[in-house]
Write a protein that holds these residues in place. Sequence first.
Motif, short mmCIF file in Angstrom:
data_model
loop_
_atom_site.label_atom_id
_atom_site.label_comp_id
_atom_site.label_asym_id
_atom_site.label_seq_id
_atom_site.Cartn_x
_atom_site.Cartn_y
_atom_site.Cartn_z
N LYS A 213 23.52 4.34 0.48
CA LYS A 213 23.29 4.00 1.89
C LYS A 213 22.30 2.85 2.03
O LYS A 213 22.35 2.08 2.96
N LYS A 214 21.38 2.76 1.08
CA LYS A 214 20.35 1.72 1.12
C LYS A 214 20.98 0.32 1.06
O LYS A 214 20.56 -0.59 1.78
N LEU A 215 22.01 0.16 0.25
CA LEU A 215 22.70 -1.13 0.14
C LEU A 215 23.35 -1.51 1.47
O LEU A 215 23.26 -2.66 1.90
N ALA A 216 23.97 -0.55 2.11
CA ALA A 216 24.58 -0.81 3.42
C ALA A 216 23.52 -1.24 4.43
O ALA A 216 23.73 -2.17 5.21
N PHE A 217 22.38 -0.58 4.40
CA PHE A 217 21.29 -0.92 5.31
C PHE A 217 20.77 -2.33 5.02
O PHE A 217 20.55 -3.12 5.94
N GLU A 218 20.58 -2.65 3.73
CA GLU A 218 20.09 -3.98 3.33
C GLU A 218 21.04 -5.09 3.78
O GLU A 218 20.61 -6.17 4.17
N MET A 219 22.34 -4.82 3.70
CA MET A 219 23.34 -5.82 4.06
C MET A 219 23.64 -5.83 5.56
O MET A 219 24.39 -6.68 6.04
N GLN B 246 32.73 -13.30 5.28
CA GLN B 246 31.52 -13.46 4.48
C GLN B 246 30.97 -12.12 4.01
O GLN B 246 30.48 -11.99 2.89
N THR B 247 31.05 -11.10 4.85
CA THR B 247 30.57 -9.77 4.46
C THR B 247 31.39 -9.23 3.29
O THR B 247 30.84 -8.66 2.35
N TYR B 248 32.71 -9.44 3.32
CA TYR B 248 33.55 -8.99 2.21
C TYR B 248 33.22 -9.76 0.93
O TYR B 248 33.22 -9.19 -0.16
N LEU B 249 32.94 -11.03 1.06
CA LEU B 249 32.56 -11.82 -0.12
C LEU B 249 31.22 -11.34 -0.68
O LEU B 249 31.06 -11.21 -1.90
N ASP B 250 30.27 -11.05 0.20
CA ASP B 250 28.97 -10.53 -0.24
C ASP B 250 29.12 -9.16 -0.90
O ASP B 250 28.48 -8.88 -1.91
N LEU B 251 29.96 -8.31 -0.33
CA LEU B 251 30.22 -7.00 -0.93
C LEU B 251 30.83 -7.14 -2.32
O LEU B 251 30.48 -6.41 -3.24
N THR B 252 31.73 -8.09 -2.47
CA THR B 252 32.35 -8.32 -3.77
C THR B 252 31.33 -8.78 -4.78
O THR B 252 31.33 -8.32 -5.94
N LYS B 253 30.43 -9.66 -4.37
CA LYS B 253 29.38 -10.13 -5.27
C LYS B 253 28.48 -8.97 -5.70
O LYS B 253 28.14 -8.84 -6.88
N LYS B 254 28.11 -8.10 -4.76
CA LYS B 254 27.29 -6.91 -5.09
C LYS B 254 28.05 -6.01 -6.06
O LYS B 254 27.47 -5.47 -7.01
N TYR B 255 29.34 -5.83 -5.81
CA TYR B 255 30.17 -4.98 -6.67
C TYR B 255 30.22 -5.56 -8.09
O TYR B 255 30.10 -4.84 -9.07
N GLU B 256 30.39 -6.88 -8.19
CA GLU B 256 30.41 -7.52 -9.51
C GLU B 256 29.09 -7.35 -10.24
O GLU B 256 29.08 -7.14 -11.45
N ASN B 257 28.00 -7.44 -9.52
CA ASN B 257 26.68 -7.26 -10.14
C ASN B 257 26.49 -5.82 -10.64
O ASN B 257 25.84 -5.60 -11.67
N LEU B 258 27.04 -4.84 -9.92
CA LEU B 258 26.92 -3.45 -10.33
C LEU B 258 27.79 -3.13 -11.55
O LEU B 258 27.40 -2.33 -12.38
N THR B 259 28.96 -3.74 -11.61
CA THR B 259 29.90 -3.41 -12.68
C THR B 259 29.70 -4.24 -13.95
O THR B 259 30.31 -3.96 -14.97
#
Length: 126
Positions: free
Chosen positions: A92-98, A112-125
């Motif tokens: 939930k913290k990630l959602a709040f930060e974004m 842009q939000t979907y692109l940012d989410l994808t970048k976060k996902y890539e960093n996690l994986t």
Amino acid sequence: ADRIISDFNTKSYGRLTILANWRLNIKKICDVSPVSFQPKPKIYSTVLFFEPKKKFFSLKNSKNLEKITRIFFMHRRKMIKKPFFQLFDKDKKLAFEMGINLNYRPQNLDIQTYLDLTKKYENLTS
């Protein structure tokens, strides 16, 4: 054509919009009347101009954007809480930060939000 050039918060906004507009500038040129064709179709056609963007949002793998949008738009009328938690392990913290409201629906998030989410996902994986 309407689905490719639609804006977020509209009914026609979806995966196709996001994926097409990530690397392309798309402009509507004109509508073409059914009388221009033989046999006449029952709908109007649209001519679009696709131009590659010189600078676009860099991703490690385009398949990640496809995955993110597929998961979010799988149930487009449902809230994004469940797919968000599925991808980001109930963070939930990630959602709040974004600045993402988890009660939104997929069409309420801009490209842009979907692109940012994808970048976060890539960093996690990675």
